[in-house]
Design a protein around this motif. Structure first.
Motif, PDB file in Angstrom:
ATOM      1  N   THR A  80      33.705  -8.601  57.581  1.00 33.26           N
ATOM      2  CA  THR A  80      34.266  -7.808  56.495  1.00 33.26           C
ATOM      3  C   THR A  80      35.611  -7.205  56.902  1.00 33.26           C
ATOM      4  O   THR A  80      35.783  -6.819  58.060  1.00 33.26           O
ATOM      5  CB  THR A  80      33.290  -6.673  56.110  1.00 33.26           C
ATOM      6  OG1 THR A  80      34.005  -5.682  55.349  1.00 33.26           O
ATOM      7  CG2 THR A  80      32.725  -5.980  57.337  1.00 33.26           C
ATOM      8  N   ASP A 102      35.524 -10.360  51.199  1.00 27.77           N
ATOM      9  CA  ASP A 102      35.567  -9.058  50.515  1.00 27.77           C
ATOM     10  C   ASP A 102      34.172  -8.422  50.400  1.00 27.77           C
ATOM     11  O   ASP A 102      33.150  -9.062  50.680  1.00 27.77           O
ATOM     12  CB  ASP A 102      36.200  -9.212  49.127  1.00 27.77           C
ATOM     13  CG  ASP A 102      36.974  -7.956  48.713  1.00 27.77           C
ATOM     14  OD1 ASP A 102      36.873  -6.921  49.398  1.00 27.77           O
ATOM     15  OD2 ASP A 102      37.687  -8.021  47.685  1.00 27.77           O
ATOM     16  N   ILE A 103      34.164  -7.156  49.989  1.00 29.97           N
ATOM     17  CA  ILE A 103      32.927  -6.357  49.970  1.00 29.97           C
ATOM     18  C   ILE A 103      32.429  -6.127  48.547  1.00 29.97           C
ATOM     19  O   ILE A 103      33.139  -6.409  47.579  1.00 29.97           O
ATOM     20  CB  ILE A 103      33.175  -4.984  50.650  1.00 29.97           C
ATOM     21  CG1 ILE A 103      34.363  -4.257  49.989  1.00 29.97           C
ATOM     22  CG2 ILE A 103      33.413  -5.176  52.134  1.00 29.97           C
ATOM     23  CD1 ILE A 103      34.529  -2.801  50.392  1.00 29.97           C
ATOM     24  N   VAL A 104      31.217  -5.581  48.459  1.00 29.00           N
ATOM     25  CA  VAL A 104      30.627  -5.198  47.178  1.00 29.00           C
ATOM     26  C   VAL A 104      31.074  -3.753  46.892  1.00 29.00           C
ATOM     27  O   VAL A 104      30.957  -2.902  47.770  1.00 29.00           O
ATOM     28  CB  VAL A 104      29.081  -5.247  47.265  1.00 29.00           C
ATOM     29  CG1 VAL A 104      28.442  -4.763  45.972  1.00 29.00           C
ATOM     30  CG2 VAL A 104      28.603  -6.643  47.637  1.00 29.00           C
ATOM     31  N   SER A 107      28.757  -0.305  47.698  1.00 30.85           N
ATOM     32  CA  SER A 107      27.868  -0.437  48.860  1.00 30.85           C
ATOM     33  C   SER A 107      28.761  -0.628  50.088  1.00 30.85           C
ATOM     34  O   SER A 107      28.368  -0.337  51.203  1.00 30.85           O
ATOM     35  CB  SER A 107      26.889  -1.606  48.725  1.00 30.85           C
ATOM     36  OG  SER A 107      27.414  -2.779  49.318  1.00 30.85           O
ATOM     37  N   TYR A 108      29.975  -1.115  49.849  1.00 31.75           N
ATOM     38  CA  TYR A 108      31.022  -1.285  50.875  1.00 31.75           C
ATOM     39  C   TYR A 108      30.663  -2.332  51.922  1.00 31.75           C
ATOM     40  O   TYR A 108      31.329  -2.431  52.944  1.00 31.75           O
ATOM     41  CB  TYR A 108      31.372   0.071  51.533  1.00 31.75           C
ATOM     42  CG  TYR A 108      31.741   1.105  50.487  1.00 31.75           C
ATOM     43  CD1 TYR A 108      32.982   1.065  49.871  1.00 31.75           C
ATOM     44  CD2 TYR A 108      30.830   2.075  50.083  1.00 31.75           C
ATOM     45  CE1 TYR A 108      33.324   1.981  48.882  1.00 31.75           C
ATOM     46  CE2 TYR A 108      31.157   2.995  49.094  1.00 31.75           C
ATOM     47  CZ  TYR A 108      32.404   2.940  48.503  1.00 31.75           C
ATOM     48  OH  TYR A 108      32.729   3.839  47.519  1.00 31.75           O
ATOM     49  N   ASP A 111      30.201  -9.123  50.719  1.00 30.54           N
ATOM     50  CA  ASP A 111      29.619  -9.668  49.488  1.00 30.54           C
ATOM     51  C   ASP A 111      29.038 -11.057  49.777  1.00 30.54           C
ATOM     52  O   ASP A 111      29.784 -12.021  49.975  1.00 30.54           O
ATOM     53  CB  ASP A 111      30.723  -9.753  48.423  1.00 30.54           C
ATOM     54  CG  ASP A 111      30.158 -10.131  47.061  1.00 30.54           C
ATOM     55  OD1 ASP A 111      29.019 -10.643  47.005  1.00 30.54           O
ATOM     56  OD2 ASP A 111      30.866  -9.919  46.062  1.00 30.54           O
ATOM     57  N   ASP A 137      23.364  -6.896  52.843  1.00 29.72           N
ATOM     58  CA  ASP A 137      22.250  -7.604  52.193  1.00 29.72           C
ATOM     59  C   ASP A 137      21.808  -8.783  53.063  1.00 29.72           C
ATOM     60  O   ASP A 137      22.212  -9.933  52.856  1.00 29.72           O
ATOM     61  CB  ASP A 137      22.667  -8.063  50.799  1.00 29.72           C
ATOM     62  CG  ASP A 137      21.472  -8.625  50.035  1.00 29.72           C
ATOM     63  OD1 ASP A 137      20.366  -8.716  50.624  1.00 29.72           O
ATOM     64  OD2 ASP A 137      21.640  -8.983  48.855  1.00 29.72           O
ATOM     65  N   SER A 282      20.764   0.714  47.631  1.00 26.27           N
ATOM     66  CA  SER A 282      19.792  -0.185  47.022  1.00 26.27           C
ATOM     67  C   SER A 282      18.407   0.463  47.028  1.00 26.27           C
ATOM     68  O   SER A 282      18.016   1.078  48.018  1.00 26.27           O
ATOM     69  CB  SER A 282      19.756  -1.492  47.831  1.00 26.27           C
ATOM     70  OG  SER A 282      18.522  -2.131  47.607  1.00 26.27           O
ATOM     71  N   VAL A 339      38.662  -5.591  46.465  1.00 24.00           N
ATOM     72  CA  VAL A 339      37.648  -4.517  46.480  1.00 24.00           C
ATOM     73  C   VAL A 339      37.848  -3.642  47.716  1.00 24.00           C
ATOM     74  O   VAL A 339      37.848  -2.405  47.640  1.00 24.00           O
ATOM     75  CB  VAL A 339      36.202  -5.090  46.433  1.00 24.00           C
ATOM     76  CG1 VAL A 339      35.184  -3.959  46.357  1.00 24.00           C
ATOM     77  CG2 VAL A 339      36.035  -6.039  45.256  1.00 24.00           C
TER      78      VAL A 339
END
Ligand SMILES: Cc1ncc(COP(=O)(O)O)c(C=O)c1O
Length: 375
Positions: A80, A102-104, A107-108, A111, A137, A282, A339
């Motif tokens: 990331t 890139d990230i979500v 949630s940082y 992705d 995740d 989450s 993001v």
């Protein structure tokens, strides 16, 4: 008010802490002494893995993990761009090329939906970071990694103690890595870190790399580093482990309370420029809130007004790795990871530690409201 208060914890642990430290001074085995083996056994059991290897820092654990997997020149490691420099830095120091994904939002973490596109024939590992205290995740990441035959290293420097679907951070992939830097959820009184794995061969190799690649005294089948853990630091972590579960619970409670208090304070605000984004956790996970990090539109003004009100804040992190000068030669530019870039412009962390009182939190949120609204 302190951004992170380590003194209250020391007062709580003073007698056992002093006794543990005195015991090291008395036996005199200062490096990789008996406390290190004791700590490794307790941490392996806590995380639920077979092997734990204590090391000199979280930075060293990342390098040891990469070297143990044989990663070096010509290889790529996916990670990331929104992390502390050590993550990308160790990939490059091992001789490999960091490839950012890139990230979500909120949630940082990396992705998983964008990972596949970043995999090339040179990819040798995926290194997600479990940022701010919540795991990336891992089910989605591990599935993709498994389909491509790639090992996954979790940079769990900020997430030790967090649960992902009932399993502990650092026990979710081929190798888990954490840091005991004093400000981390489980910190020592200097530098320290640990590696976790269920693979006996990887464990053996990581133990060797920790001590100059030696398999027995002055015999070196591979290159390694001086990455050993001090007995004093292990003694500190062992003492803190006795109240760690309490502290993990307090962190989760305080994080959720910040979110509620902020939602309450800003309930009547419609102007998008004055809205505050709180972290998304989450429902299948817990966060240890190494940082409680929110997003605001005018961060510079909020920082200054918070300072004027006596509330310390910090920014983790103002420049994503792909825009760091040291990685300029990789050829990424502005707009490459929108993001992460938006987060880097907007994030601000509030005081967070397990001994924060309800009054402290109310004071922080009051100051935040005034600072965002422009008082
Ligand atoms: C995500 C992340 N990775 C790695 C590290 C490096 O850990 P250490 O400071 O123990 O070397 C840190 C610590 O700041 C971190 O936050």
């Amino acid at each position: 008010m302190d951004f992170i208060d380590l003194k209250t914890q020391y007062q709580r642990l003073r007698d056992p802490m002093n006794a543990r430290i005195q015991a090291v001074l008395d036996h005199g085995q200062y490096v990789l002494g008996p406390e290190v083996a004791e700590l490794e056994a307790r941490l392996a059991s806590y995380v639920g893995v077979e092997h734990c290897i204590g090391a000199a820092s979280g930075t060293d654990t990342l390098l040891i993990a990469l070297l143990a997997l044989g990663i070096g020149r010509g290889d790529e490691v996916i990670t990331t761009p929104f992390t502390f420099i050590a993550t990308g830095e160790m990939i490059a120091l091992a001789g490999a090329t960091p490839v950012f994904v890139d990230i979500v939002p909120r949630s940082y973490n990396i992705d998983p939906a964008l990972l596949e596109k970043a995999i090339s024939p040179r990819t040798k590992a995926i290194m997600p970071v479990s940022l701010y205290g919540q795991c990336a995740d891992f089910d989605a990441i591990n599935l993709l990694a498994c389909n491509h035959g790639l090992p996954v290293i979790e940079d769990g420097a900020q997430s030790f103690g967090a649960l992902y679907k009932g399993r502990r951070s650092c026990g979710l992939s081929a190798i888990g890595s954490t840091s005991f830097f004093p400000s981390k959820p489980l910190g020592c009184y200097g530098d320290g870190g640990a590696l976790f794995t269920n693979d006996p061969e990887l464990a053996k190799v990581m133990r060797e790399i920790r001590v100059h690649g030696q398999d027995r005294r002055y015999h070196h089948p591979r290159l390694g580093i001086n990455g050993r853990l001090d007995s004093l630091q292990a003694a500190v972590v062992l003492t803190k482990l006795d109240c760690f579960e309490d502290e993990v619970a307090a962190r989760a409670r305080l994080g959720a309370r910040y979110t509620d208090l902020i939602a309450e304070a800003f309930a009547g605000i419609d102007d998008p420029a004055l809205r505050v984004a709180t972290p998304w956790i989450s429902p299948a996970q817990t966060s240890v809130y190494a940082q409680y990090t929110i997003e605001v539109e005018d961060r510079a003004a909020v920082e200054q007004r918070m300072r004027e009100r006596g509330i310390p804040t910090a920014v983790h992190y103002p420049v994503p790795l792909h825009l760091q000068p040291v990685f300029g030669s990789l050829g990424y530019g502005s707009g490459g990871f929108p993001v992460a870039e938006t987060a880097a412009r907007r994030v601000i962390s509030l005081p967070m530690h397990p001994y924060l009182t309800e009054d402290d939190q109310a004071r922080v949120v009051r100051a935040l409201f005034e600072s965002v609204i422009g008082g």
